[in-house]
Write a protein that holds these residues in place. Structure first.
Motif, mmCIF file in Angstrom:
data_model
loop_
_atom_site.group_PDB
_atom_site.id
_atom_site.type_symbol
_atom_site.label_atom_id
_atom_site.label_comp_id
_atom_site.label_asym_id
_atom_site.label_seq_id
_atom_site.Cartn_x
_atom_site.Cartn_y
_atom_site.Cartn_z
ATOM 1 N N LEU B 91 0.826 -1.198 0.000
ATOM 2 C CA LEU B 91 0.000 0.000 0.000
ATOM 3 C C LEU B 91 0.861 1.250 0.000
ATOM 4 O O LEU B 91 1.834 1.350 0.755
ATOM 5 C CB LEU B 91 -0.886 0.038 1.253
ATOM 6 C CG LEU B 91 -1.990 -1.019 1.351
ATOM 7 C CD1 LEU B 91 -2.470 -1.127 2.788
ATOM 8 C CD2 LEU B 91 -3.146 -0.678 0.442
ATOM 9 N N CYS B 92 0.482 2.189 -0.826
ATOM 10 C CA CYS B 92 1.125 3.500 -0.819
ATOM 11 C C CYS B 92 0.131 4.489 -0.206
ATOM 12 O O CYS B 92 -1.091 4.383 -0.404
ATOM 13 C CB CYS B 92 1.486 3.914 -2.238
ATOM 14 S SG CYS B 92 2.276 5.531 -2.352
ATOM 15 N N ALA B 93 0.635 5.433 0.551
ATOM 16 C CA ALA B 93 -0.217 6.453 1.157
ATOM 17 C C ALA B 93 0.499 7.788 1.098
ATOM 18 O O ALA B 93 1.735 7.847 0.975
ATOM 19 C CB ALA B 93 -0.557 6.087 2.602
ATOM 20 N N SER B 94 -0.264 8.862 1.193
ATOM 21 C CA SER B 94 0.351 10.190 1.230
ATOM 22 C C SER B 94 -0.391 11.069 2.225
ATOM 23 O O SER B 94 -1.523 10.774 2.625
ATOM 24 C CB SER B 94 0.364 10.834 -0.158
ATOM 25 O OG SER B 94 -0.940 11.166 -0.601
ATOM 26 N N SER B 95 0.271 12.119 2.630
ATOM 27 C CA SER B 95 -0.342 13.083 3.531
ATOM 28 C C SER B 95 0.304 14.442 3.302
ATOM 29 O O SER B 95 1.388 14.547 2.720
ATOM 30 C CB SER B 95 -0.186 12.655 4.994
ATOM 31 O OG SER B 95 1.157 12.742 5.403
ATOM 32 N N SER B 96 -0.379 15.464 3.768
ATOM 33 C CA SER B 96 0.153 16.821 3.685
ATOM 34 C C SER B 96 0.179 17.406 5.095
ATOM 35 O O SER B 96 -0.386 16.840 6.016
ATOM 36 C CB SER B 96 -0.718 17.689 2.784
ATOM 37 O OG SER B 96 -1.974 17.921 3.396
ATOM 38 N N ARG B 97 0.812 18.538 5.238
ATOM 39 C CA ARG B 97 0.881 19.165 6.560
ATOM 40 C C ARG B 97 -0.520 19.499 7.059
ATOM 41 O O ARG B 97 -0.783 19.483 8.248
ATOM 42 C CB ARG B 97 1.743 20.410 6.506
ATOM 43 C CG ARG B 97 3.206 20.090 6.407
ATOM 44 C CD ARG B 97 4.078 21.334 6.512
ATOM 45 N NE ARG B 97 5.484 20.953 6.586
ATOM 46 C CZ ARG B 97 6.222 20.695 5.532
ATOM 47 N NH1 ARG B 97 5.703 20.774 4.332
ATOM 48 N NH2 ARG B 97 7.488 20.354 5.673
#
Lengths: 113, 116
Positions: B91-97
């Protein structure tokens, strides 16, 4: 050593009733707790979270309760709907800028029409 | 807004073969994660990137796994050579500040690897 535990692998609830999913943790330093929902062949999707300084957070039909003294949190879904049938993962975040989430093993919720 | 995109969705290979997975995070998300999910288990972090820098790769088995995030956008996770025990969903995931305040990650649909 599993820091986040979901001891119930599965749960079946009648449509319209309340679903209660439980999660226990061991690390008192976790600063955020999250619930994710996962349908088959899809990635987990964020459902609701709670800061460690709070004891309750509510969003529509979903409410998360945190009991820090017991190191326990629960997700309440009311009323339960057939579309709620999925695997629910509890996750906890390490503090101090460390973005690492530690997940439990999941609870498969089945809503019976 | 497009979500996290991963490819391939499914991959079947024989043991000792190489395999690579690709991830395109949500536009503007500077933090990217690769998680491993074994059957019946929750996701486990393999590596976390802040822009192009790997800031946490302590759980990545570096003898056979490698990852890169060139230009701080797309990322590739490689396994060489693959072993039977590598069969799992990646699984790939991303987030921002902006989302970090709640700890929320945005996950892709995952890449299911089967090693024969």
């Amino acid at each position: 050593d599993q820091q986040v535990k979901q001891n119930s692998p599965s749960l079946s609830v009648q449509e319209g009733r309340i679903s209660i999913l439980n999660c226990d943790y061991t690390n008192s330093m976790f600063d955020y707790f999250l619930w994710y929902k996962k349908y088959p062949a899809e990635g987990p999707t964020f459902l609701i979270s709670i800061s460690s300084i709070k004891d309750k957070n509510e969003d529509g039909r979903f409410t998360v309760f945190l009991n820090k003294s017991a190191k326990h949190l629960s997700l309440h879904i009311v009323p339960s709907q057939p579309g709620d049938s999925a695997v629910y993962f509890c996750a906890a975040r390490e503090p101090f800028g460390n973005e690492k989430l530690t997940f439990g093993t999941g609870t498969r919720l089945t809503i019976i029409p | 807004e497009a979500g996290v995109v991963q490819s391939p969705r499914y991959k079947i290979i024989e043991k000792k073969q190489p395999v690579a997975f690709w991830c395109n995070p949500i536009s503007g998300h500077n933090t990217l994660y690769w998680y491993l999910q074994n059957l019946g288990q929750g996701p486990e972090l393999l590596i976390r990137y802040e822009n192009e820098e790997a800031v946490d790769d302590s759980q990545l088995p570096k003898d056979r796994f490698s990852a890169e995030r060139l230009k701080g956008v797309d990322s590739t996770l490689k396994i060489q050579p693959a072993e039977l025990g590598d069969s799992a969903v990646y699984l790939c995931a991303s987030s921002s500040r902006g989302t970090r305040g709640t700890g929320e990650l945005f996950f892709g649909e995952g890449s299911r690897l089967t090693v024969l």
